[in-house]
Structure formats: C-alpha cells, structure tokens
Scaffold this active site. Structure first.
Site, PDB file in Angstrom:
ATOM      1  N   ILE A   1      -3.755  -0.114  -2.993  1.00  0.00           N
ATOM      2  CA  ILE A   1      -4.222  -1.511  -3.084  1.00  0.00           C
ATOM      3  C   ILE A   1      -5.653  -1.549  -2.582  1.00  0.00           C
ATOM      4  O   ILE A   1      -5.917  -1.441  -1.388  1.00  0.00           O
ATOM      5  CB  ILE A   1      -3.374  -2.493  -2.243  1.00  0.00           C
ATOM      6  N   ASP A   2      -6.564  -1.664  -3.517  1.00  0.00           N
ATOM      7  CA  ASP A   2      -7.967  -1.814  -3.153  1.00  0.00           C
ATOM      8  C   ASP A   2      -8.254  -3.313  -3.107  1.00  0.00           C
ATOM      9  O   ASP A   2      -7.801  -4.063  -3.965  1.00  0.00           O
ATOM     10  CB  ASP A   2      -8.825  -1.136  -4.218  1.00  0.00           C
TER      11      ASP A   2
ATOM     12  N   THR B   1      -7.723  -5.206  -0.066  1.00  0.00           N
ATOM     13  CA  THR B   1      -6.525  -5.669   0.644  1.00  0.00           C
ATOM     14  C   THR B   1      -6.616  -7.151   1.020  1.00  0.00           C
ATOM     15  O   THR B   1      -5.629  -7.871   0.937  1.00  0.00           O
ATOM     16  CB  THR B   1      -6.306  -4.830   1.914  1.00  0.00           C
TER      17      THR B   1
ATOM     18  N   ARG C   1     -23.607  -2.951  -4.379  1.00  0.00           N
ATOM     19  CA  ARG C   1     -22.937  -2.740  -3.097  1.00  0.00           C
ATOM     20  C   ARG C   1     -24.003  -2.175  -2.169  1.00  0.00           C
ATOM     21  O   ARG C   1     -24.441  -1.035  -2.337  1.00  0.00           O
ATOM     22  CB  ARG C   1     -21.799  -1.744  -3.295  1.00  0.00           C
TER      23      ARG C   1
ATOM     24  N   SER D   1     -12.476  -5.806  -4.359  1.00  0.00           N
ATOM     25  CA  SER D   1     -11.907  -4.641  -5.063  1.00  0.00           C
ATOM     26  C   SER D   1     -12.720  -4.151  -6.256  1.00  0.00           C
ATOM     27  O   SER D   1     -13.749  -4.716  -6.622  1.00  0.00           O
ATOM     28  CB  SER D   1     -10.473  -4.922  -5.528  1.00  0.00           C
TER      29      SER D   1
ATOM     30  N   HIS E   1     -19.036  -5.405   4.027  1.00  0.00           N
ATOM     31  CA  HIS E   1     -18.938  -4.314   3.053  1.00  0.00           C
ATOM     32  C   HIS E   1     -20.187  -4.167   2.193  1.00  0.00           C
ATOM     33  O   HIS E   1     -20.434  -3.118   1.612  1.00  0.00           O
ATOM     34  CB  HIS E   1     -17.725  -4.522   2.136  1.00  0.00           C
TER      35      HIS E   1
ATOM     36  N   LYS F   1     -14.455  -5.643  -9.645  1.00  0.00           N
ATOM     37  CA  LYS F   1     -15.887  -5.846  -9.948  1.00  0.00           C
ATOM     38  C   LYS F   1     -16.349  -4.845 -11.007  1.00  0.00           C
ATOM     39  O   LYS F   1     -17.067  -5.208 -11.934  1.00  0.00           O
ATOM     40  CB  LYS F   1     -16.735  -5.689  -8.666  1.00  0.00           C
TER      41      LYS F   1
ATOM     42  N   ASP G   1     -12.323   4.322  -3.572  1.00  0.00           N
ATOM     43  CA  ASP G   1     -12.848   2.974  -3.806  1.00  0.00           C
ATOM     44  C   ASP G   1     -13.781   2.912  -5.015  1.00  0.00           C
ATOM     45  O   ASP G   1     -14.255   1.828  -5.372  1.00  0.00           O
ATOM     46  CB  ASP G   1     -13.620   2.475  -2.573  1.00  0.00           C
TER      47      ASP G   1
ATOM     48  N   ASP H   1       0.819  -1.208   0.000  1.00  0.00           N
ATOM     49  CA  ASP H   1       0.000   0.000   0.000  1.00  0.00           C
ATOM     50  C   ASP H   1       0.856   1.263   0.000  1.00  0.00           C
ATOM     51  O   ASP H   1       0.688   2.148  -0.836  1.00  0.00           O
ATOM     52  CB  ASP H   1      -0.840   0.031   1.296  1.00  0.00           C
TER      53      ASP H   1
ATOM     54  N   GLU I   1      -5.255   7.057  -0.018  1.00  0.00           N
ATOM     55  CA  GLU I   1      -5.782   6.364   1.150  1.00  0.00           C
ATOM     56  C   GLU I   1      -4.813   6.422   2.335  1.00  0.00           C
ATOM     57  O   GLU I   1      -5.224   6.459   3.481  1.00  0.00           O
ATOM     58  CB  GLU I   1      -6.102   4.905   0.804  1.00  0.00           C
TER      59      GLU I   1
ATOM     60  N   ASP J   1      -6.253   4.719  -4.687  1.00  0.00           N
ATOM     61  CA  ASP J   1      -6.250   3.598  -3.751  1.00  0.00           C
ATOM     62  C   ASP J   1      -5.130   2.666  -4.197  1.00  0.00           C
ATOM     63  O   ASP J   1      -5.245   1.961  -5.197  1.00  0.00           O
ATOM     64  CB  ASP J   1      -7.594   2.851  -3.767  1.00  0.00           C
TER      65      ASP J   1
HETATM   66  N1  LIG Z   1     -18.382  -1.059   6.326  1.00  0.00           N
HETATM   67  C1  LIG Z   1     -17.979  -0.914   5.085  1.00  0.00           C
HETATM   68  N2  LIG Z   1     -18.883  -0.847   4.071  1.00  0.00           N
HETATM   69  C2  LIG Z   1     -18.486  -0.719   2.815  1.00  0.00           C
HETATM   70  N3  LIG Z   1     -17.186  -0.669   2.421  1.00  0.00           N
HETATM   71  C3  LIG Z   1     -16.242  -0.731   3.378  1.00  0.00           C
HETATM   72  C4  LIG Z   1     -16.585  -0.866   4.748  1.00  0.00           C
HETATM   73  N4  LIG Z   1     -15.427  -0.926   5.450  1.00  0.00           N
HETATM   74  C5  LIG Z   1     -14.412  -0.810   4.554  1.00  0.00           C
HETATM   75  N5  LIG Z   1     -14.899  -0.699   3.302  1.00  0.00           N
HETATM   76  C6  LIG Z   1     -14.170  -0.495   2.060  1.00  0.00           C
HETATM   77  O1  LIG Z   1     -14.362  -1.580   1.180  1.00  0.00           O
HETATM   78  C7  LIG Z   1     -13.232  -1.673   0.327  1.00  0.00           C
HETATM   79  C8  LIG Z   1     -13.138  -3.012  -0.306  1.00  0.00           C
HETATM   80  O2  LIG Z   1     -14.334  -3.215  -0.960  1.00  0.00           O
HETATM   81  P1  LIG Z   1     -14.618  -4.538  -1.694  1.00  0.00           P
HETATM   82  O3  LIG Z   1     -15.839  -4.410  -2.507  1.00  0.00           O
HETATM   83  O4  LIG Z   1     -13.382  -4.965  -2.374  1.00  0.00           O
HETATM   84  O5  LIG Z   1     -14.931  -5.474  -0.490  1.00  0.00           O
HETATM   85  S1  LIG Z   1     -14.457  -6.883  -0.276  1.00  0.00           S
HETATM   86  O6  LIG Z   1     -13.062  -6.822   0.131  1.00  0.00           O
HETATM   87  O7  LIG Z   1     -14.712  -7.722  -1.423  1.00  0.00           O
HETATM   88  O8  LIG Z   1     -15.315  -7.227   0.800  1.00  0.00           O
HETATM   89  C9  LIG Z   1     -12.120  -1.417   1.275  1.00  0.00           C
HETATM   90  O9  LIG Z   1     -11.041  -0.951   0.508  1.00  0.00           O
HETATM   91  P2  LIG Z   1      -9.550  -1.461   0.873  1.00  0.00           P
HETATM   92  O10 LIG Z   1      -9.341  -1.086   2.310  1.00  0.00           O
HETATM   93  O11 LIG Z   1      -8.716  -0.649  -0.074  1.00  0.00           O
HETATM   94  O12 LIG Z   1      -9.488  -2.920   0.610  1.00  0.00           O
HETATM   95  C10 LIG Z   1     -12.682  -0.365   2.234  1.00  0.00           C
HETATM   96  O13 LIG Z   1     -12.321   0.945   1.889  1.00  0.00           O
HETATM   97 MG   LIG Z   2     -10.120   0.395  -1.157  1.00  0.00          MG
END
Ligand SMILES: Nc1ncnc2c1ncn2[C@@H]1O[C@H](COP(=O)(O)OS(=O)(=O)O)[C@@H](OP(=O)(O)O)[C@H]1O
Ligand SMILES: [Mg+2]
Length: 354
Positions: A135-136, A138, A281, A264, A240, A267, A294, A45, A68, A133
C-alpha cells in the site's frame, strides 16, 4: 510479447491484493476494526504483501522480492496476525482460473508469514528482482483518498514490467484530476484502474475488477503545447516533497492552475494517462533516500506512455543499487516534450537555495 506471464501474474496479483485493501477499508468504515487498533494500514499492507509474494513465488520460485514489509514483529502479535490471516485466506478474484494461476488461496497462517518475509531481498544489479509496495500512500488509503498497490519486475537492475493498482482513481481518463476522487469503501461504480507497462511495449490501463482482467486500452501522456496550462501533481505530505519549491517552479514556468495533491504512485499513473502533466517530488530532507518500491512501477509506466522521468539533476532513476535510490534526488516526471524546460526551471529554483 516479452514478459507475458510476468505481466499477467503481476496484474492478477495486484488486482487480488487491491480487493483485500478494499475489504480492509470497508471493515474500517463499518467500525469492525476498532479505532484503538490503528491497524487498517498494517493489516492491508501485510495482507497485500503476503498475497502478492505468494503469487510471485508460486510462478517464479527463484525470483527475489524487495518488499516494504517484514513479518518479525507480526509473529509476536498473534491477535493482529490472525486478523490479517482471516482476510488473506478469504481474498479471491471471482475468476477461479485466475486464482489458480496465482497458486490458489494461501494454505496456512504460517505460509502467510513466510510469504511476507520473502520480501527481504537486498535488491541490486543482478538477476530478477521484484519491487513491491503493498500500500503506497498509506495516509491516502486511511482517508479514502488515493493509494496504490505497486509491483515492478527488474531484470539486472532495469525495470521490465510495472503494474499499479489504483482502486480510487476514476476509470474515465478524461475526468479532471482532483484529490480524493472516489471512496475506497465500496466497489464504487466508475472507480478503480490498473496501469501496466512492459519495457518497449507501451503502457495500458484497464478497469480494476474482481474478475479476469481484460480489455483496456493503451495510454499516453498529454502532449503539452503550452506549459502554462499544465496540470501539476504533488504529494499531500509537506514532508515528502517541498510545496514551496513546487510553487516557485510553477511560477517560473508560468503555470496558472493550482497543483493537485494526491498520495501515492497514482501521481505517476495520472501523468501517464494525460490526466495530470507534471509530477515533481522535491527533496525536503537532504538525507532521505527514496525507496525503489515507491517509484519502480510508476517510472516505467510514465516512460512507456511517452513521458520522461529523471531526478532533479536530470539523471534516470537508478534501481540497480539496492533497496533505495541513493544515487538520485527527487523526481521530475513529465511528457517528454517539456521535460527539458521543466528540468531547467527545477534547476534554477533549487540551485538558488544551496
Ligand atoms: N521524507 C520523505 N521524503 C520523501 N518521501 C518519503 C519521506 N518519508 C516517507 N516517504 C515516502 O513517501 C511515500 C508516499 O509518497 P507520496 O508521494 O504518496 O506522499 S504523500 O503521501 O502524498 O505525501 C511513502 O510511501 P508509503 O509509506 O508506502 O505511503 C514513503 O515511503
Ligand atoms: Mg510507499
């Protein structure tokens, strides 16, 4: 062509940062990064953010960046910082001209920390602001599943350029969508794509390679003629996006296939190239504000590929009010021709719960 230089810089910077993320994963797989470290994602990251912001600042010194990460804690963790620096200083595209365009390698560890910290813009409706971002997804990254290096340029709050590096998506657009395609450990043959879009000029895909980025083709969402056959994609993490609501919406639409779970903005890319059709989402926590990094790149790429992206109320995502999308709730991304139908089902399912 508008934003030609911005697009090129964004593509090359994302490609270079993607190489870094792959090296980090390879180190993790080899065991060079110890388990106690719990840091592959931190290293990737920070390192990717440093490389991308340095490239932006070299080419567009006046631009702001909403990133981020920030480096204040890293400045106190000397060992971690030098580990990241060791990777950052050695990460290059194989094509020298491209590296030169990005300003060449970073010179010192301090430059790296300063680059990370330059991602501190508050965002907003004025001027040129990049959303990053590094690394989206993570969790996907750590598993060797889907993740994305995401970069978008907003001008006066409107997304003009979007680039997504997806090292673990297949190059072949027609490969059926499944979670955890590819393995990040290697430059595995047939995997790694770069999505890009410029407002008003369509969306494209090209292989994510170490060399100069060229070739590729334009992409478009699939025109879904029968919504019951649509492929839905959703988050992996139940926290999420609500899996239960997604299932109810699928049922209402008569969608028969199981949703594909992937982390990430891969999608968004998958919907844009027609490998997936519907990305929902659905808010789990009422108070959660989605972050602009994101969504910014994915939103433009899907719309430029002929899709429509709104929140669950049918409003366009509003990137002009700061670091979060506080005016929006959730995301509904689909081919334009079924968006109204999907949105209606989303509304019916969610309104029944309030
Ligand atoms: N509560 C809640 N609701 C919605 N989204 C949230 C929540 N908490 C975190 N995040 C953010 O979700 C990012 C990852 O989304 P994804 O769609 O890849 O989710 S997942 O990892 O498949 O579950 C993730 O991005 P990264 O931290 O870069 O992975 C977060 O920014
Ligand atoms: Mg992200």
């Amino acid at each position: 062509m508008a934003f030609e230089k911005e697009l090129k810089v964004a593509q090359l910077a994302v490609a270079r940062a993607s190489i870094l993320t792959k090296s980090v994963f390879a180190e993790k797989a080899k065991g060079t990064i110890s388990k106690e470290d719990k840091s592959p994602v931190t290293i990737g990251d920070y390192g990717a953010q440093a490389l991308i912001i340095a490239a932006i600042k070299h080419n567009f010194p006046e631009d702001e960046v909403v990133g981020e990460e920030e480096a204040s804690t890293l400045r106190e963790q000397k060992e971690l910082s030098s580990k990241i620096w060791n990777l950052v200083k050695d990460t290059k595209l194989s094509d020298e001209d491209s590296d030169t365009m990005l300003g060449g390698p970073l010179k010192t560890e301090d430059d790296m920390l300063n680059a990370i910290d330059a991602g501190n813009s508050a965002g907003g409706a004025k001027g040129r602001i990049w959303a990053l971002d590094p690394i989206d997804g993570t969790k996907g990254f750590l598993r060797g599943g889907q993740y994305a290096v995401c970069l978008a340029l907003m001008v006066d709050g409107d997304v003009k350029v979007g680039v997504l590096g997806c090292p673990n998506l297949p190059i072949d657009d027609s490969e059926p969508l499944k979670e955890d395609m590819g393995a990040a450990a290697t430059d595995k043959e047939g995997y790694g794509v770069l999505f890009s879009a410029v407002q008003g000029e369509g969306a494209r895909i090209q292989p994510l390679t170490r060399g100069a980025l060229s070739g590729g083709h334009s992409i478009s969402v699939k025109k879904v003629t029968d919504v019951t056959q649509a492929v839905m994609c959703e988050s992996v993490e139940a926290g999420h996006s609500s899996k239960g609501d997604n299932a109810e919406i699928a049922q209402k639409l008569g969608v028969t296939g199981k949703p594909v779970q992937m982390d990430s903005q891969a999608k968004y890319g998958s919907v844009a190239r027609g490998a997936g059709d519907i990305y929902l989402r659905l808010p789990v926590r009422k108070d959660y504000q989605e972050k602009i990094w994101d969504h910014a790149a994915g939103d433009l790429i899907v719309r430029e590929a002929g899709g429509q992206v709104t929140d669950i109320h049918g409003n366009r995502l509003n990137f002009s009010i700061g670091r979060t999308l506080r005016d929006n709730k959730g995301v509904v991304a689909t081919p334009a021709n079924i968006h109204a139908q999907v949105l209606k089902a989303v509304g019916e399912v969610l309104s029944a719960k309030i």
